[in-house]
Enzyme design. Sequence first.
Site, PDB file in Angstrom:
ATOM      1  N   HIS A 106      -5.567 -60.484  -3.572  1.00 49.34           N
ATOM      2  CA  HIS A 106      -5.159 -60.565  -2.167  1.00 49.34           C
ATOM      3  C   HIS A 106      -6.118 -61.389  -1.312  1.00 49.34           C
ATOM      4  CE1 HIS A 106      -7.694 -56.890  -1.469  1.00 49.34           C
ATOM      5  NE2 HIS A 106      -7.840 -57.430  -0.277  1.00 49.34           N
ATOM      6  N   ASP A 150      -4.349 -56.730  -8.913  1.00 48.63           N
ATOM      7  CA  ASP A 150      -4.968 -57.427  -7.786  1.00 48.63           C
ATOM      8  C   ASP A 150      -6.216 -58.226  -8.219  1.00 48.63           C
ATOM      9  OD1 ASP A 150      -5.570 -58.181  -5.204  1.00 48.63           O
ATOM     10  OD2 ASP A 150      -6.256 -56.215  -4.532  1.00 48.63           O
ATOM     11  N   SER A 245     -13.419 -56.281  -0.211  1.00 48.07           N
ATOM     12  CA  SER A 245     -12.445 -56.617  -1.256  1.00 48.07           C
ATOM     13  C   SER A 245     -12.925 -57.742  -2.150  1.00 48.07           C
ATOM     14  CB  SER A 245     -11.126 -57.059  -0.635  1.00 48.07           C
ATOM     15  OG  SER A 245     -10.366 -55.936  -0.325  1.00 48.07           O
TER      16      SER A 245
HETATM   17  N1  ARG Z   1      -8.437 -54.415   1.312  1.00 47.87           N
HETATM   18  C1  ARG Z   1      -9.772 -54.413   1.809  1.00 47.87           C
HETATM   19  C2  ARG Z   1     -10.291 -55.840   1.899  1.00 47.87           C
HETATM   20  O1  ARG Z   1      -9.482 -56.761   1.912  1.00 47.87           O
HETATM   21  C3  ARG Z   1     -10.638 -53.480   1.035  1.00 47.87           C
HETATM   22  C4  ARG Z   1     -10.321 -52.088   1.381  1.00 47.87           C
HETATM   23  C5  ARG Z   1     -11.060 -51.095   0.572  1.00 47.87           C
HETATM   24  N2  ARG Z   1     -10.774 -49.825   1.142  1.00 47.87           N
HETATM   25  C6  ARG Z   1     -11.346 -48.701   0.804  1.00 47.87           C
HETATM   26  N3  ARG Z   1     -11.043 -47.633   1.470  1.00 47.87           N
HETATM   27  N4  ARG Z   1     -12.238 -48.633  -0.144  1.00 47.87           N
HETATM   28  O2  ARG Z   1     -11.447 -56.097   2.126  1.00 47.87           O
END
Ligand code: ARG
Length: 291
Positions: A106, A150, A245
Amino acid sequence: MYQNFGSESEGRERDPSWSGYYKDNGTHYLLYGKPEDIAPTPNFGNISSNPFINALEAQESFPTRIVNGKRIPCTEAPFQGSLHYEGYFVCGCVIINKIWILTAHHCFFGPPEKYTVRVGSDQQRRGGQLRHVKKIVALAAYNDYTMRHDLAMMKLKSPVYFGKCVRPVKLPSTKTTKFPKKFVVSGWGITSANAQNVQRYLRRVQIDYIKRSKCQKMYKKAGLKIYKDMICASRTNKDSCSGDSGGPLTSRGVLYGIVSWGIGCANKNYPGVYVNCKRYVPWIKKVIHKY
Ligand code: ARG
Protein backbone atom coordinates in the site's frame (compact mmCIF):
# COMPACT_ATOMS: atom_id res chain seq x y z
CA MET A 1 -2.56 -12.39 -13.97
CA TYR A 2 -3.71 -10.33 -11.01
CA GLN A 3 -5.52 -13.16 -9.28
CA ASN A 4 -2.71 -15.57 -8.73
CA PHE A 5 -1.01 -15.45 -5.42
CA GLY A 6 2.66 -15.26 -6.05
CA SER A 7 2.51 -13.72 -9.45
CA GLU A 8 3.83 -10.24 -9.75
CA SER A 9 3.29 -7.09 -11.70
CA GLU A 10 5.49 -4.10 -12.19
CA GLY A 11 4.56 -0.56 -11.37
CA ARG A 12 4.23 0.65 -14.91
CA GLU A 13 1.83 -2.07 -15.86
CA ARG A 14 -0.79 -1.12 -13.35
CA ASP A 15 -4.19 0.21 -14.13
CA PRO A 16 -3.69 3.97 -14.56
CA SER A 17 -6.69 4.69 -12.34
CA TRP A 18 -4.68 3.24 -9.53
CA SER A 19 -2.26 6.00 -9.05
CA GLY A 20 -1.70 7.37 -5.66
CA TYR A 21 -5.08 8.48 -4.44
CA TYR A 22 -6.09 6.84 -1.23
CA LYS A 23 -9.27 7.22 0.69
CA ASP A 24 -10.07 5.90 4.11
CA ASN A 25 -13.62 4.69 4.47
CA GLY A 26 -13.86 5.68 8.09
CA THR A 27 -12.68 2.46 9.66
CA HIS A 28 -9.30 1.60 8.25
CA TYR A 29 -9.91 -0.01 4.91
CA LEU A 30 -8.03 1.51 2.09
CA LEU A 31 -10.14 2.26 -0.89
CA TYR A 32 -8.51 3.07 -4.14
CA GLY A 33 -10.43 5.20 -6.52
CA LYS A 34 -10.07 7.36 -9.53
CA PRO A 35 -8.69 10.80 -8.75
CA GLU A 36 -12.07 12.45 -9.42
CA ASP A 37 -13.76 10.27 -6.78
CA ILE A 38 -11.35 11.35 -4.19
CA ALA A 39 -11.23 15.05 -3.68
CA PRO A 40 -9.55 17.12 -2.38
CA THR A 41 -5.99 16.94 -3.57
CA PRO A 42 -3.44 15.73 -1.05
CA ASN A 43 -2.12 18.22 1.40
CA PHE A 44 1.64 18.05 0.97
CA GLY A 45 2.23 20.39 3.85
CA ASN A 46 0.84 18.08 6.46
CA ILE A 47 2.11 14.67 7.50
CA SER A 48 3.36 13.26 4.24
CA SER A 49 2.53 13.02 0.60
CA ASN A 50 0.49 9.94 1.38
CA PRO A 51 -3.09 11.14 1.64
CA PHE A 52 -4.00 7.90 3.31
CA ILE A 53 -1.70 8.64 6.19
CA ASN A 54 -3.19 12.09 6.44
CA ALA A 55 -6.68 10.64 6.40
CA LEU A 56 -5.88 8.24 9.17
CA GLU A 57 -4.27 10.93 11.20
CA ALA A 58 -7.36 13.01 10.91
CA GLN A 59 -9.46 10.33 12.56
CA GLU A 60 -9.22 11.63 16.04
CA SER A 61 -11.69 9.16 17.44
CA PHE A 62 -8.89 6.62 17.47
CA PRO A 63 -5.92 6.96 19.73
CA THR A 64 -3.15 7.02 17.22
CA ARG A 65 0.24 7.01 18.36
CA ILE A 66 5.40 4.19 17.00
CA VAL A 67 3.45 4.67 20.10
CA ASN A 68 5.30 4.91 23.41
CA GLY A 69 8.60 3.78 21.97
CA LYS A 70 11.99 5.36 22.18
CA ARG A 71 14.54 6.88 19.87
CA ILE A 72 17.19 4.48 18.62
CA PRO A 73 20.49 4.92 16.77
CA CYS A 74 20.73 3.50 13.25
CA THR A 75 22.93 0.67 14.55
CA GLU A 76 19.95 -0.80 16.37
CA ALA A 77 17.92 -1.25 13.20
CA PRO A 78 20.54 -1.27 10.41
CA PHE A 79 18.06 -2.95 8.06
CA GLN A 80 15.58 -0.09 8.34
CA GLY A 81 15.10 2.34 5.48
CA SER A 82 12.74 5.19 4.75
CA LEU A 83 10.72 5.42 1.57
CA HIS A 84 10.03 8.75 -0.10
CA TYR A 85 7.69 9.65 -2.93
CA GLU A 86 8.51 12.78 -4.89
CA GLY A 87 10.77 13.67 -2.01
CA TYR A 88 8.09 13.25 0.65
CA PHE A 89 8.34 10.63 3.34
CA VAL A 90 5.68 7.96 2.90
CA CYS A 91 6.67 4.71 4.60
CA GLY A 92 9.32 2.53 6.17
CA CYS A 93 11.11 -0.24 4.29
CA VAL A 94 13.56 -3.07 4.93
CA ILE A 95 16.92 -3.91 3.33
CA ILE A 96 16.89 -7.40 1.81
CA ASN A 97 20.22 -7.13 0.00
CA LYS A 98 22.37 -4.46 -1.69
CA ILE A 99 19.81 -3.67 -4.36
CA TRP A 100 16.44 -4.85 -3.06
CA ILE A 101 14.24 -3.41 -0.35
CA LEU A 102 10.92 -4.73 0.87
CA THR A 103 7.97 -2.55 1.82
CA ALA A 104 4.18 -2.68 2.10
CA HIS A 105 2.22 -2.85 -1.13
CA HIS A 106 0.00 0.00 0.00
CA CYS A 107 3.07 2.27 0.03
CA PHE A 108 3.32 1.71 -3.72
CA PHE A 109 0.98 4.06 -5.55
CA GLY A 110 3.04 5.58 -8.32
CA PRO A 111 5.80 4.87 -10.81
CA PRO A 112 9.22 3.63 -9.60
CA GLU A 113 11.09 6.73 -10.73
CA LYS A 114 9.22 8.87 -8.19
CA TYR A 115 10.50 6.81 -5.27
CA THR A 116 13.72 7.16 -3.31
CA VAL A 117 15.02 5.07 -0.45
CA ARG A 118 17.24 6.29 2.39
CA VAL A 119 19.22 3.79 4.41
CA GLY A 120 21.87 4.08 7.09
CA SER A 121 20.41 7.04 8.93
CA ASP A 122 18.19 7.46 11.95
CA GLN A 123 16.97 10.65 10.36
CA GLN A 124 14.12 10.42 7.97
CA ARG A 125 15.40 13.13 5.66
CA ARG A 126 19.15 13.38 6.22
CA GLY A 127 22.33 11.34 6.23
CA GLY A 128 23.00 7.76 5.22
CA GLN A 129 22.67 6.76 1.60
CA LEU A 130 19.92 7.84 -0.77
CA ARG A 131 19.01 5.69 -3.76
CA HIS A 132 16.56 5.97 -6.60
CA VAL A 133 14.19 3.10 -7.32
CA LYS A 134 14.50 1.43 -10.70
CA LYS A 135 11.81 -1.21 -10.58
CA ILE A 136 8.90 -2.24 -8.38
CA VAL A 137 7.65 -5.79 -8.21
CA ALA A 138 4.51 -6.07 -6.12
CA LEU A 139 2.43 -9.02 -5.09
CA ALA A 140 -0.36 -8.89 -7.63
CA ALA A 141 -2.67 -10.72 -5.28
CA TYR A 142 -2.70 -7.70 -2.94
CA ASN A 143 -6.25 -6.85 -2.03
CA ASP A 144 -7.04 -3.43 -0.71
CA TYR A 145 -10.23 -4.54 1.03
CA THR A 146 -8.87 -7.55 2.86
CA MET A 147 -5.34 -6.10 3.02
CA ARG A 148 -3.96 -9.51 2.09
CA HIS A 149 -0.55 -9.80 0.42
CA ASP A 150 0.50 -6.27 1.36
CA LEU A 151 4.08 -6.54 0.04
CA ALA A 152 6.17 -4.91 -2.66
CA MET A 153 9.82 -5.27 -3.57
CA MET A 154 11.75 -2.28 -4.86
CA LYS A 155 14.95 -2.59 -6.83
CA LEU A 156 17.42 0.24 -6.43
CA LYS A 157 19.21 1.94 -9.30
CA SER A 158 22.56 1.40 -7.64
CA PRO A 159 23.58 -0.78 -4.70
CA VAL A 160 23.88 0.47 -1.13
CA TYR A 161 27.11 0.01 0.78
CA PHE A 162 26.91 -2.12 3.88
CA GLY A 163 28.25 -0.69 7.11
CA LYS A 164 27.36 -0.52 10.78
CA CYS A 165 24.09 1.23 9.96
CA VAL A 166 23.34 -0.61 6.74
CA ARG A 167 22.79 -4.35 6.91
CA PRO A 168 20.39 -6.78 5.26
CA VAL A 169 17.69 -8.23 7.46
CA LYS A 170 17.63 -11.98 8.01
CA LEU A 171 14.68 -13.76 6.48
CA PRO A 172 12.84 -16.26 8.66
CA SER A 173 13.02 -19.95 7.98
CA THR A 174 9.92 -21.14 6.19
CA LYS A 175 10.01 -24.29 8.29
CA THR A 176 9.69 -22.92 11.81
CA THR A 177 6.13 -22.93 13.01
CA LYS A 178 6.71 -21.02 16.25
CA PHE A 179 6.91 -17.27 16.45
CA PRO A 180 9.00 -15.49 19.06
CA LYS A 181 7.08 -14.10 22.03
CA LYS A 182 8.46 -10.61 21.62
CA PHE A 183 9.21 -8.38 18.68
CA VAL A 184 10.48 -4.93 18.01
CA VAL A 185 8.99 -2.64 15.42
CA SER A 186 10.57 0.57 14.24
CA GLY A 187 9.80 3.56 12.10
CA TRP A 188 9.28 7.28 11.73
CA GLY A 189 5.52 7.05 12.11
CA ILE A 190 3.38 9.39 14.16
CA THR A 191 3.47 9.16 17.93
CA SER A 192 0.23 10.81 18.89
CA ALA A 193 -3.21 11.51 17.52
CA ASN A 194 -2.65 15.21 17.31
CA ALA A 195 0.90 14.94 15.96
CA GLN A 196 1.56 17.46 13.22
CA ASN A 197 4.22 15.40 11.55
CA VAL A 198 5.84 12.05 11.24
CA GLN A 199 8.99 11.72 13.30
CA ARG A 200 12.34 13.12 12.27
CA TYR A 201 14.27 10.49 14.25
CA LEU A 202 13.84 6.75 14.12
CA ARG A 203 11.95 5.14 17.01
CA ARG A 204 11.18 1.62 18.04
CA VAL A 205 8.93 -0.19 20.44
CA GLN A 206 8.71 -3.72 21.88
CA ILE A 207 5.48 -5.59 21.39
CA ASP A 208 4.18 -9.11 21.98
CA TYR A 209 3.07 -11.79 19.60
CA ILE A 210 -0.70 -12.27 19.62
CA LYS A 211 -2.06 -15.62 18.55
CA ARG A 212 -4.03 -15.55 15.35
CA SER A 213 -7.09 -17.11 16.96
CA LYS A 214 -7.16 -14.35 19.56
CA CYS A 215 -6.51 -11.59 17.04
CA GLN A 216 -9.15 -13.05 14.77
CA LYS A 217 -11.70 -12.87 17.59
CA MET A 218 -10.83 -9.29 18.35
CA TYR A 219 -11.17 -8.16 14.75
CA LYS A 220 -14.34 -10.14 14.25
CA LYS A 221 -16.23 -7.43 16.09
CA ALA A 222 -15.25 -5.09 13.29
CA GLY A 223 -16.19 -7.66 10.66
CA LEU A 224 -12.59 -8.22 9.64
CA LYS A 225 -10.68 -11.36 9.00
CA ILE A 226 -7.11 -12.12 10.03
CA TYR A 227 -5.64 -14.44 7.43
CA LYS A 228 -2.77 -16.86 7.87
CA ASP A 229 -0.60 -14.54 5.87
CA MET A 230 -1.00 -11.88 8.56
CA ILE A 231 0.46 -11.77 12.05
CA CYS A 232 -0.70 -9.69 14.98
CA ALA A 233 1.33 -8.01 17.70
CA SER A 234 0.56 -5.54 20.45
CA ARG A 235 1.23 -4.50 24.02
CA THR A 236 -0.71 -2.12 26.22
CA ASN A 237 -0.28 1.42 24.94
CA LYS A 238 2.38 0.32 22.45
CA ASP A 239 2.05 -0.07 18.71
CA SER A 240 3.21 0.94 15.30
CA CYS A 241 1.15 3.65 13.62
CA SER A 242 0.61 5.65 10.45
CA GLY A 243 3.88 6.24 8.66
CA ASP A 244 5.42 3.06 10.08
CA SER A 245 3.93 0.95 7.29
CA GLY A 246 6.38 -1.04 5.24
CA GLY A 247 8.78 -1.15 8.18
CA PRO A 248 10.21 -4.16 10.01
CA LEU A 249 8.74 -6.29 12.79
CA THR A 250 11.76 -8.28 13.94
CA SER A 251 13.18 -10.48 16.63
CA ARG A 252 16.97 -10.84 16.88
CA GLY A 253 17.41 -9.35 13.45
CA VAL A 254 15.03 -11.77 11.77
CA LEU A 255 12.16 -10.26 9.83
CA TYR A 256 8.82 -11.73 10.87
CA GLY A 257 6.50 -8.99 9.75
CA ILE A 258 6.01 -5.83 7.73
CA VAL A 259 3.85 -3.07 9.22
CA SER A 260 0.55 -3.21 7.38
CA TRP A 261 -2.63 -2.05 9.13
CA GLY A 262 -4.75 -1.81 12.25
CA ILE A 263 -7.81 -0.04 13.55
CA GLY A 264 -6.37 3.03 15.17
CA CYS A 265 -3.04 2.64 16.95
CA ALA A 266 -2.41 1.26 20.42
CA ASN A 267 -6.10 0.58 20.54
CA LYS A 268 -6.63 -2.02 23.27
CA ASN A 269 -9.30 -3.79 21.26
CA TYR A 270 -7.29 -4.06 18.05
CA PRO A 271 -3.67 -5.28 17.75
CA GLY A 272 -1.39 -4.07 14.96
CA VAL A 273 -1.52 -6.33 11.92
CA TYR A 274 1.63 -7.26 10.01
CA VAL A 275 2.37 -9.19 6.84
CA ASN A 276 3.52 -12.66 7.86
CA CYS A 277 6.85 -12.57 6.00
CA LYS A 278 7.64 -16.21 6.55
CA ARG A 279 5.00 -17.12 4.01
CA TYR A 280 6.52 -14.86 1.39
CA VAL A 281 10.16 -15.87 1.59
CA PRO A 282 9.90 -18.01 -1.57
CA TRP A 283 8.32 -15.08 -3.41
CA ILE A 284 11.01 -12.68 -2.20
CA LYS A 285 13.74 -15.04 -3.37
CA LYS A 286 12.04 -15.55 -6.68
CA VAL A 287 11.80 -11.81 -7.30
CA ILE A 288 15.50 -11.35 -6.54
CA HIS A 289 16.36 -14.13 -8.88
CA LYS A 290 14.06 -13.15 -11.70
CA TYR A 291 14.32 -9.34 -11.92
N1 ARG B 1 -1.27 1.66 7.50
C1 ARG B 1 -0.35 2.40 8.31
C2 ARG B 1 0.67 3.09 7.43
O1 ARG B 1 0.41 3.27 6.24
C3 ARG B 1 0.23 1.54 9.38
C4 ARG B 1 -0.77 1.29 10.43
C5 ARG B 1 -0.30 0.36 11.48
N2 ARG B 1 -1.30 0.36 12.49
C6 ARG B 1 -1.20 -0.23 13.65
N3 ARG B 1 -2.16 -0.06 14.50
N4 ARG B 1 -0.16 -0.93 13.99
O2 ARG B 1 1.65 3.64 7.87
